[in-house]
Design a protein around this motif. Structure first.
Motif, PDB file in Angstrom:
ATOM      1  N   SER A  52       0.932  -1.021  -0.126  1.00  0.00           N
ATOM      2  CA  SER A  52      -0.047  -0.092   0.051  1.00  0.00           C
ATOM      3  C   SER A  52       0.945   1.180   0.121  1.00  0.00           C
ATOM      4  CB  SER A  52      -0.897   0.058   1.279  1.00  0.00           C
ATOM      5  OG  SER A  52      -0.063   0.039   2.291  1.00  0.00           O
ATOM      6  N   ASN A  53       0.305   2.349  -0.236  1.00  0.00           N
ATOM      7  CA  ASN A  53       1.003   3.592  -0.434  1.00  0.00           C
ATOM      8  C   ASN A  53       1.848   3.939   0.985  1.00  0.00           C
ATOM      9  OD1 ASN A  53      -1.381   4.142   0.714  1.00  0.00           O
ATOM     10  ND2 ASN A  53      -1.598   6.425  -0.010  1.00  0.00           N
ATOM     11  N   GLY A  54       1.304   3.780   2.057  1.00  0.00           N
ATOM     12  CA  GLY A  54       1.772   4.061   3.165  1.00  0.00           C
ATOM     13  C   GLY A  54       2.701   3.114   3.752  1.00  0.00           C
ATOM     14  N   GLY A  55       2.818   1.700   3.060  1.00  0.00           N
ATOM     15  CA  GLY A  55       3.557   0.620   3.407  1.00  0.00           C
ATOM     16  C   GLY A  55       3.166  -0.083   4.649  1.00  0.00           C
ATOM     17  N   VAL A  56       1.934   0.141   5.028  1.00  0.00           N
ATOM     18  CA  VAL A  56       1.311  -0.650   6.037  1.00  0.00           C
ATOM     19  C   VAL A  56       0.797  -1.951   5.769  1.00  0.00           C
ATOM     20  CG1 VAL A  56      -0.519  -0.617   7.620  1.00  0.00           C
ATOM     21  CG2 VAL A  56       0.652   1.588   7.291  1.00  0.00           C
ATOM     22  N   SER A  57       0.216  -2.000   4.509  1.00  0.00           N
ATOM     23  CA  SER A  57      -0.361  -3.510   4.178  1.00  0.00           C
ATOM     24  C   SER A  57       0.297  -3.979   2.920  1.00  0.00           C
ATOM     25  CB  SER A  57      -1.881  -2.942   3.342  1.00  0.00           C
ATOM     26  OG  SER A  57      -2.885  -2.570   4.551  1.00  0.00           O
ATOM     27  N   THR A  58       0.538  -5.341   2.865  1.00  0.00           N
ATOM     28  CA  THR A  58       1.289  -6.004   1.729  1.00  0.00           C
ATOM     29  C   THR A  58       0.511  -7.115   1.401  1.00  0.00           C
ATOM     30  OG1 THR A  58       2.397  -7.302   3.577  1.00  0.00           O
ATOM     31  CG2 THR A  58       3.328  -5.278   2.676  1.00  0.00           C
ATOM     32  N   VAL A  64       5.463 -17.229  -3.250  1.00  0.00           N
ATOM     33  CA  VAL A  64       6.554 -16.295  -2.557  1.00  0.00           C
ATOM     34  C   VAL A  64       6.139 -16.114  -1.120  1.00  0.00           C
ATOM     35  CG1 VAL A  64       7.197 -15.410  -4.849  1.00  0.00           C
ATOM     36  CG2 VAL A  64       5.802 -13.917  -3.214  1.00  0.00           C
ATOM     37  N   LYS A  65       4.831 -16.314  -0.801  1.00  0.00           N
ATOM     38  CA  LYS A  65       4.552 -16.031   0.335  1.00  0.00           C
ATOM     39  C   LYS A  65       5.310 -16.782   1.495  1.00  0.00           C
ATOM     40  CE  LYS A  65       0.233 -15.651   0.532  1.00  0.00           C
ATOM     41  NZ  LYS A  65      -1.350 -15.759   0.424  1.00  0.00           N
ATOM     42  N   GLY A  66       5.790 -15.977   2.409  1.00  0.00           N
ATOM     43  CA  GLY A  66       6.745 -16.657   3.597  1.00  0.00           C
ATOM     44  C   GLY A  66       8.181 -16.661   3.123  1.00  0.00           C
ATOM     45  N   ARG A  67       8.336 -16.315   2.140  1.00  0.00           N
ATOM     46  CA  ARG A  67      10.006 -16.412   1.696  1.00  0.00           C
ATOM     47  C   ARG A  67      10.342 -14.784   1.372  1.00  0.00           C
ATOM     48  NH1 ARG A  67      11.514 -18.850  -2.906  1.00  0.00           N
ATOM     49  NH2 ARG A  67       9.594 -18.587  -3.916  1.00  0.00           N
ATOM     50  N   MET A  83      14.319 -11.143  -0.928  1.00  0.00           N
ATOM     51  CA  MET A  83      13.950 -12.584  -1.182  1.00  0.00           C
ATOM     52  C   MET A  83      14.950 -13.462  -0.458  1.00  0.00           C
ATOM     53  SD  MET A  83      13.565 -11.818  -5.246  1.00  0.00           S
ATOM     54  CE  MET A  83      15.391 -11.555  -5.516  1.00  0.00           C
ATOM     55  N   ASN A  84      14.267 -14.524   0.261  1.00  0.00           N
ATOM     56  CA  ASN A  84      15.056 -15.369   1.047  1.00  0.00           C
ATOM     57  C   ASN A  84      14.450 -16.920   0.460  1.00  0.00           C
ATOM     58  OD1 ASN A  84      15.890 -13.278   2.615  1.00  0.00           O
ATOM     59  ND2 ASN A  84      14.174 -13.569   4.264  1.00  0.00           N
ATOM     60  N   SER A  85      15.401 -17.748   0.999  1.00  0.00           N
ATOM     61  CA  SER A  85      14.993 -19.130   0.656  1.00  0.00           C
ATOM     62  C   SER A  85      14.892 -19.227  -0.827  1.00  0.00           C
ATOM     63  CB  SER A  85      13.986 -19.643   1.266  1.00  0.00           C
ATOM     64  OG  SER A  85      14.207 -19.597   2.821  1.00  0.00           O
ATOM     65  N   LEU A  86      15.466 -18.690  -1.883  1.00  0.00           N
ATOM     66  CA  LEU A  86      15.466 -18.864  -3.279  1.00  0.00           C
ATOM     67  C   LEU A  86      15.516 -20.186  -3.794  1.00  0.00           C
ATOM     68  CD1 LEU A  86      17.156 -15.481  -3.972  1.00  0.00           C
ATOM     69  CD2 LEU A  86      14.918 -15.983  -4.627  1.00  0.00           C
ATOM     70  N   GLU A  87      14.646 -20.252  -4.739  1.00  0.00           N
ATOM     71  CA  GLU A  87      14.495 -21.462  -5.384  1.00  0.00           C
ATOM     72  C   GLU A  87      14.753 -21.488  -6.991  1.00  0.00           C
ATOM     73  OE1 GLU A  87      10.488 -22.496  -4.558  1.00  0.00           O
ATOM     74  OE2 GLU A  87      10.736 -22.912  -2.435  1.00  0.00           O
ATOM     75  N   PRO A  88      15.305 -22.387  -7.655  1.00  0.00           N
ATOM     76  CA  PRO A  88      15.544 -22.214  -9.025  1.00  0.00           C
ATOM     77  C   PRO A  88      14.060 -21.805 -10.025  1.00  0.00           C
ATOM     78  CG  PRO A  88      16.420 -24.309  -8.310  1.00  0.00           C
ATOM     79  CD  PRO A  88      15.671 -23.715  -7.278  1.00  0.00           C
TER      80      PRO A  88
END
Length: 123
Positions: A52-58, A64-67, A83-88
């Motif tokens: 969101s514009n204010g950065g509060v909501s994503t 990609v959820k959780g990573r 980006m964590n736990s990247l996969e091919p």
């Protein structure tokens, strides 16, 4: 004139991390919802995350959820994607996009997009 420039891509091993940045100009950055999308070789555009514009909501795509974590610094006109736990399967060109407004959830069209930064996940 709107300018959007992504950076931070590169080659990373599976399980590794990378942080992408997106610097924007030509509009009041803090007034707009922003989005990350990606395109893998031979595939269509895939939505990754909105903020969101204010950065509060994503909001995140299921793949990609959780990573991945999206964030923004409105004082610096910059959007980030940690980006964590990247996969091919995450190998793709990643694009930062501006939405046409500040609506949430992000239902408005993406009216501007950068040229992208390539992320390659490989051993």
């Amino acid at each position: 004139e709107v300018h959007i420039v992504e950076s931070g891509g590169g080659l990373v091993q599976p399980g590794g991390s990378l942080r992408l940045s997106c610097t924007a100009s030509g509009f009041v950055f803090g007034m707009y919802t922003m989005t990350w999308v990606r395109q893998s070789p031979g595939k269509g555009l895939e939505w990754v995350a909105d903020i969101s514009n204010g950065g509060v909501s994503t909001n995140y795509g299921d793949s990609v959820k959780g990573r991945f974590t999206v964030s923004r610094d409105n004082a610096k006109n910059t959007l980030y994607l940690q980006m964590n736990s990247l996969e091919p399967e995450d190998t793709a060109v990643y694009y930062c996009a501006k939405r046409a407004g500040s609506a949430w959830p992000a239902l408005e069209v993406m009216d501007y997009r950068g040229k992208g930064t390539l992320v390659t996940v490989s051993s």
